[in-house]
Design an enzyme around this catalytic site. Structure first.
Site, PDB file in Angstrom:
ATOM      1  N   SER A   1      19.537  90.475 -13.965  1.00 52.95           N
ATOM      2  CA  SER A   1      20.288  91.088 -15.138  1.00 52.95           C
ATOM      3  C   SER A   1      21.963  91.027 -15.223  1.00 52.95           C
ATOM      4  CB  SER A   1      19.785  92.643 -15.101  1.00 52.95           C
ATOM      5  OG  SER A   1      20.240  93.016 -13.736  1.00 52.95           O
TER       6      SER A   1
ATOM      7  N   HIS B   1      14.156 103.970  -6.989  1.00 52.18           N
ATOM      8  CA  HIS B   1      13.135 104.533  -7.890  1.00 52.18           C
ATOM      9  C   HIS B   1      12.760 105.938  -7.232  1.00 52.18           C
ATOM     10  CE1 HIS B   1      13.383 100.623  -9.502  1.00 52.18           C
ATOM     11  NE2 HIS B   1      12.667 100.910 -10.399  1.00 52.18           N
TER      12      HIS B   1
ATOM     13  N   ASP C   1      12.760 100.559 -15.737  1.00 47.59           N
ATOM     14  CA  ASP C   1      11.789 101.096 -15.378  1.00 47.59           C
ATOM     15  C   ASP C   1      11.187 102.462 -15.651  1.00 47.59           C
ATOM     16  OD1 ASP C   1      11.124  98.437 -14.110  1.00 47.59           O
ATOM     17  OD2 ASP C   1      12.492  99.154 -12.617  1.00 47.59           O
TER      18      ASP C   1
END
Length: 219
Positions: free
Chosen positions: A52, A144, A170
């Protein structure tokens, strides 16, 4: 420049190690192009191998700003040995621990974008505590767990300039995705509930929010 990357940039993105699908990458690129017009740096949390980062760097190059990317390069929880997203090629053969920094540097070199990126190597909260200037875009794509996702939001969202963009990756609302996307989803909901951000777009698991309210103190 339009809101889609040139063919060479897109090819470099697709060739790079990483997990972001094309449609989400294009949405991130469009957001970075828009945010670049503010004339402020574009920052991502969670570099991994630079997939990214290529898109942010190209948008930054066109806008005449700098892309910043924050990562300790030891891998997030799901990238450790024994987990689904572990890649043995990212393990330092001498130390036996993950080190994605060399792969990241090769990724940028091959894409011709090294000079448009500053890599901030360290843990996100430590770097955020030292940061003191506004940002045109903050892209949250780090750990996460609730601990890590919340720390990224608390450390960096206050630096998004008025009219700037907060992008969260996400984001999975379904509780079945507890490990992969519930913490980013909770951060997304927290940003909306703060009254400081308004959602602009949703593409796959990528959410783009604009700062439309005054920045608050760290929450």
């Amino acid at each position: 420049m339009g809101k889609a990357p040139e063919a060479a940039v897109l090819a470099a993105f697709e060739a790079a190690k990483g997990f972001m699908p094309l449609d989400e990458g294009l949405a991130l690129y469009a957001a970075a192009v828009e945010a670049g017009r503010l004339g402020l740096p574009l920052l991502e949390i969670g570099t991994y191998c630079g997939r990214s980062t290529i898109l942010l760097a190209d948008a930054a190059r066109a806008a005449g700003v700098t892309a910043l990317t924050v990562d300790h390069h030891r891998g997030s929880e799901e990238q450790q040995p024994g987990w689904e997203y572990h890649d043995p090629e990212t393990v330092d053969p001498e130390l036996g621990v993950m080190d994605t920094l060399p792969t990241f540097r090769r990724t940028l070199r091959r894409a011709g974008l090294e000079e448009h990126v500053v890599a901030l190597v360290g843990r996100s909260p430590q770097i955020a505590a030292l940061w003191g200037r506004p940002l045109g875009l903050v892209f949250v794509d780090g750990g996460h767990t609730d601990e890590h996702a919340s720390a990224d939001y608390e450390g960096w969202a206050p630096h998004v300039a008025e009219g700037g963009l907060l992008v969260i990756h996400d984001v999975f609302p379904d509780p079945v995705d507890e490990f992969t996307g519930q913490a980013p989803y909770r951060v997304h909901q927290r940003a909306l509930a703060s009254g400081e951000f308004t959602e602009v777009s949703a593409t796959g698991s990528l959410r783009v929010l604009r700062r439309t309210g005054a920045a608050a103190a760290h929450r």
